[in-house]
Design a protein around this motif. Structure first.
Motif, mmCIF file in Angstrom:
data_model
loop_
_atom_site.group_PDB
_atom_site.id
_atom_site.type_symbol
_atom_site.label_atom_id
_atom_site.label_comp_id
_atom_site.label_asym_id
_atom_site.label_seq_id
_atom_site.Cartn_x
_atom_site.Cartn_y
_atom_site.Cartn_z
ATOM 1 N N PRO A 128 60.487 42.984 24.264
ATOM 2 C CA PRO A 128 61.050 43.854 23.218
ATOM 3 C C PRO A 128 62.236 43.208 22.495
ATOM 4 N N ASP A 160 57.553 42.132 29.932
ATOM 5 C CA ASP A 160 58.134 43.224 29.139
ATOM 6 C C ASP A 160 59.619 43.429 29.409
ATOM 7 N N LYS A 176 67.440 51.326 25.156
ATOM 8 C CA LYS A 176 66.198 52.106 25.261
ATOM 9 C C LYS A 176 65.311 51.578 26.374
ATOM 10 N N GLN A 177 65.343 50.258 26.549
ATOM 11 C CA GLN A 177 64.464 49.610 27.519
ATOM 12 C C GLN A 177 64.948 49.792 28.951
ATOM 13 N N MET A 178 66.263 49.714 29.193
ATOM 14 C CA MET A 178 66.790 49.704 30.556
ATOM 15 C C MET A 178 67.731 50.869 30.852
ATOM 16 N N ARG A 191 71.780 40.533 27.294
ATOM 17 C CA ARG A 191 71.744 41.354 28.517
ATOM 18 C C ARG A 191 73.039 41.192 29.313
ATOM 19 N N THR A 210 59.306 48.934 34.631
ATOM 20 C CA THR A 210 59.919 50.175 35.117
ATOM 21 C C THR A 210 59.189 50.723 36.341
ATOM 22 N N VAL A 251 67.884 48.186 21.342
ATOM 23 C CA VAL A 251 66.617 47.893 22.032
ATOM 24 C C VAL A 251 66.851 47.849 23.536
ATOM 25 N N LEU A 252 67.906 47.173 23.946
ATOM 26 C CA LEU A 252 68.201 47.019 25.370
ATOM 27 C C LEU A 252 68.484 48.362 26.037
ATOM 28 N N LYS A 305 53.979 47.622 34.401
ATOM 29 C CA LYS A 305 55.219 47.640 33.653
ATOM 30 C C LYS A 305 56.416 47.473 34.587
#
Length: 872
Positions: free
Chosen positions: A260, A256, A343-345, A291, A4, A340-341, A2
């Motif tokens: 998302p 990933d 939560k993801q980053m 982004r 992260t 979404v962004l 992943k």
């Protein structure tokens, strides 16, 4: 693996090699006038490479958010069309400031890729600088020999200056580079063509993932190179590409990092990624651009019509347009991707979480606005097509649509094609090129090399305590631009001049030479951590000491306004609520501008309460309190407000006026009483959820109130000195309203009378009810009359003319049945008739108007109208 985890592994690897992990700098640069955005991992460290600052740590590692959409790094039009170009991207890096050099950089890069990540050595290729005769540089044999100890020689490739020699710009630190490339193709493809033949050939699956730059030279203004006293390492690895490698994908968008976002776009728009190339491109564009836009807004850059704000608006509009054209989205939806962004980053970049609501609100408002623009542009494009006598649409007209309304040229081309027209592409490109040349010429700047007069480790700023000082010039250079001509930039050993920053303008003043001559300092800025004093001339003897004197009157007025922004911020949070955050400010000597987050327009009562709050603090005679160089955490514990989008160091300056507590590097008054009075001049919206207040204090407030008093005296004189001026003005307003109603009633009777007279003058010409007549009506009444007549006749052709205030007006009405049967167009006809009154106009096919400066041509215009109907 992943993304992260991969990011964390990189940072922890270099932490194990004694590197300090540092946070990403903001994507929007606020203290480097040479760049709008952070476009490379090295930007935050420029001052170290230039020798203007001494780093606390000589080894650091980070992941830096970058944006490349302007200048020579402009990949915007490629984004979405391929699978590896991006606007916003992360650059993983490890840095050495005069500590280690080539051996460690190469060894650790190889160790991380092949041992930690276990990437097959068979899939990796490296390049080294082959040398350059023009620069007198030999092949980088040192790097070659270091690589030879790690990989087979057939994996080491030579690269030219374009690919393997990195430069900060036309001048400054530079050096040879060694790139690492990875071949992601299948075994069958590798058997056909060796990977080494595809390195640096723009193959989507043979890509560079890491660039190791060995900074060892300085490029001078004349193009020559000199060795740097200290050698540095600057590496950058594309995070998105590395994720592609580690997740076994052949496209960045399949990792990933992007999936998302892509899944959410599919859900919202009802489309599917991977089945249609046009849809795929649109989804890639949107997932990339959200982004860039969200990160920029989170760092404090709102979309606007100028500078960095215009770039952000352009990126967002490109995403909106792709959704509109290819995903059939007629309503805002991109703002929904922020959730979404974040939560993801958000874990790696917490600003996405703290500024989530702001990002959503601003993007939503921009979407609504641009979708209206697209709708308006479609109408204008229809008008251009209808008025064109050719199947090829003028490139100039298309450029006006693009330049004035922001209507995308590729959308223009697509629509024209669907209608059976084509665009004069060459004409459009010529207009675009002219605009680019104008912009380039205006912005073009050339700088000479710094001339060093004295060695000084770091310039000291003493402007908080002094407004004049004896100084010496340590270095200077000449800067030439088309806009400002020849200027000089001077650096002193110490300075009382405050450089532009934190929203506050730079100080002005002068240098007094030993013989009494004066050199004026017209501005002060900060660039790469050195304070630059801008002058139009140089002192005659540069080696002597000078007296540097700040313009104290301007400094005092500016300081008053800066202190007022702190009190205003406190007032807003006290009266409107703790949700208020500062989103930007501009502090001049004449006024202040303050942007803040709030969901609605301020009422007059709220504005008055805010003014009263600030003026109450002024009357309290609050003293200025500060603590310099205290730890950031300590200042926050004391209640200081930190501003979003700002990059704070380990130590900060804590500024306090009563209960107003902020981190601030600007100049302030010693006591709030020096502000004299605070007056709000204007309150307006900047973007969705962002309001702006403009205000004045001190001398500007005194001048404003003096003028207001003079105006009030004049009004009282005109009204014959009434005892109650407000009651007198209200009486005038009531009388004016009553008179307007009487005039409206008279106009209705007048229009009815004129209509009755004109009904009898209608003539039948070839089965058409025709009328061409001059009337004594204004433009609105002429339109009403034409439509009233049109409502009673289905075969009407009317041209009305009027003379108003020395100018001519024309109106043309044609029944829709005649427009369809005869092919007449009121817009084209009125444009033709307008030539007789030395004017122009336009409108729709059934109604159009024109105005001109030659009333004498009215009779000829009416005669021409009759000739059209008669077919002459």
């Amino acid at each position: 693996m992943k993304s992260t985890l991969l990011r964390r592994q990189f940072l922890e690897f270099f932490e194990s090699k004694s590197h300090a992990i540092v946070n990403s700098a903001p994507i929007v640069l606020k203290d480097d006038p040479t760049l709008m955005f952070t476009n490379a991992g090295m930007n935050p460290f420029k001052s170290y490479f230039l020798g203007n600052s001494t780093p606390k740590e000589t080894r650091v590692t980070d992941t830096q958010k970058c944006l490349r959409v302007s200048g020579k790094h402009n990949d915007l039009e490629e984004v979405g069309k391929d699978t590896y170009h991006h606007t916003m991207f992360e650059m993983l890096g490890n840095w050495s400031f005069g500590n280690y050099f080539k051996k460690e950089a190469i060894d650790w890069a190889w160790e991380f890729l092949t041992d930690v990540l276990e990437i097959s050595k068979d899939n990796l290729y490296v390049t080294i600088f082959e040398g350059d005769k023009a620069d007198g540089l030999q092949k980088d044999t040192e790097a070659y020999d270091l690589w030879k100890a790690l990989v087979n020689e057939d994996k080491i490739l030579l690269g030219d200056k374009k690919d393997n020699f990195w430069e900060m710009g036309d001048q400054g630190p530079c050096g040879p580079a060694s790139e690492i490339h990875v071949d992601l193709r299948s075994a069958e493809e590798k058997a056909k063509i060796p990977g080494k033949d595809l390195v640096n050939r723009d193959h989507p699956q043979v890509v560079e993932i890491w660039n190791l730059v060995f900074i060892q030279y300085n490029r001078k203004a004349d193009g020559s190179l000199e060795s740097l006293p200290a050698k540095h390492i600057d590496t950058g690895m594309g995070f998105e590409r590395l994720c592609m490698v580690m997740q076994g994908k052949t496209s960045n968008y399949d990792t990933d990092v992007f999936t998302p976002l892509i899944r959410e776009i599919e859900t919202i728009t009802g489309t599917t990624y991977g089945k249609n190339e046009e849809i795929d491109i649109a989804i890639r564009v949107i997932s990339d651009h959200i982004r860039a836009v969200a990160f920029a807004i989170a760092d404090g850059q709102l979309p606007s019509n100028t500078g960095a704000g215009y770039v952000i608006r352009r990126i967002l509009r490109r995403a909106i347009r792709y959704g509109f054209t290819f995903l059939d989205t007629q309503t805002p939806f991109i703002y929904k991707l922020v959730d979404v962004l974040s939560k993801q980053m958000g874990e790696a970049f917490p600003e996405l979480i703290s500024q989530k609501n702001l990002c959503e609100n601003v993007i939503h408002e921009e979407e609504k606005s641009f979708l209206k623009t697209l709708e308006q542009g479609l109408g204008l494009l229809d008008s251009i097509v209808n008025q064109s006598s050719s199947k090829t649409i003028s490139g100039q007209k298309a450029f006006e649509l693009y330049d004035t309304f922001g209507f995308p040229i590729d959308l223009t081309t697509l629509i024209l094609s669907e209608k059976g027209y084509k665009l004069d592409q060459k004409g459009f490109e010529e207009e675009l090129q002219k605009q680019k040349q104008r912009s380039k010429a205006a912005a073009q700047t050339s700088s000479s090399d710094w001339v060093v007069l004295k060695t000084d480790d770091q310039e000291e700023f003493i402007g908080y305590d002094y407004t004049e000082a004896n100084v010496s010039i340590t270095k200077y250079r000449k800067v030439t631009s088309k806009k400002e001509g020849e200027l000089y930039q001077l650096v002193f050993n110490l300075t009382p001049f405050y450089p532009e920053g934190g929203g506050q303008v730079g100080d002005k003043g002068y240098l007094e030479t030993p013989n009494g001559d004066t050199v004026f300092v017209i501005d002060t800025k900060k660039e790469n951590n050195q304070i630059i004093h801008i002058t139009k001339s140089l002192p005659k003897d540069l080696q002597k000491d000078f007296k540097a004197v700040v313009d104290v009157n301007q400094r005092q007025r500016t300081a008053s306004n800066h202190t007022a922004t702190h009190l205003l911020h406190q007032a807003l949070r006290s009266i409107l609520g703790k949700h208020v955050e500062q989103k930007g400010s501009m502090v001049h000597s004449g006024y202040l501008r303050f942007d803040f987050s709030h969901f609605s327009k301020l009422t007059q009562e709220e504005l008055q309460a805010i003014e009263n709050f600030v003026n109450a603090r002024i009357k309290e005679n609050l003293s200025f309190e500060e603590e310099r160089n205290i730890p950031y955490a300590v200042a926050i514990d004391k209640g200081a407000i930190a501003l979003f989008g700002e990059k704070y160091g380990d130590t900060v300056r804590f500024v306090k006026f009563g209960n107003s507590k902020e981190l601030c590097g600007g100049t302030h008054v010693e006591n709030t009483s020096q502000l004299w009075h605070f007056i709000i001049k204007n309150e307006a919206s900047v973007a969705s959820g962002i309001r702006r207040i403009e205000a004045i204090t001190s001398d500007a407030a005194k001048e404003f109130l003096t003028k207001e008093s003079e105006v009030l005296s004049q009004v009282k004189s005109i009204l014959n000195q009434p005892q109650d001026i407000l009651k007198s003005v209200e009486s005038l307003q009531e009388e004016n309203t009553s008179l307007k109603k009487e005039i409206e009633q008279l106009n209705v009777l007048k229009l009815k009378q004129v209509k009755t007279e004109l009904q009898s003058q209608l003539k039948d010409i070839n089965g058409i009810q025709f009328l061409a007549h001059q009337v004594n009506l204004d433009a609105n009444a002429m339109k009403d009359l034409a439509f009233q007549l049109g409502g009673e006749h289905h075969d009407l052709f009317v041209v009305l003319a009027s003379k108003q205030n020395g100018k001519a007006l024309l109106a043309c009405y044609i029944s829709k049945a005649l427009v369809e049967s005869k092919g007449w167009n009121a817009g084209k006809i009125i444009k033709y008739l307008g030539k007789h009154i030395q004017g122009g106009g336009g409108g729709q096919a059934f109604f159009a108007t024109a105005g001109g400066k030659n009333p004498e041509g009215i009779s000829q215009a009416l005669a021409e109208a009759k000739a059209i109907v008669e077919g002459k």
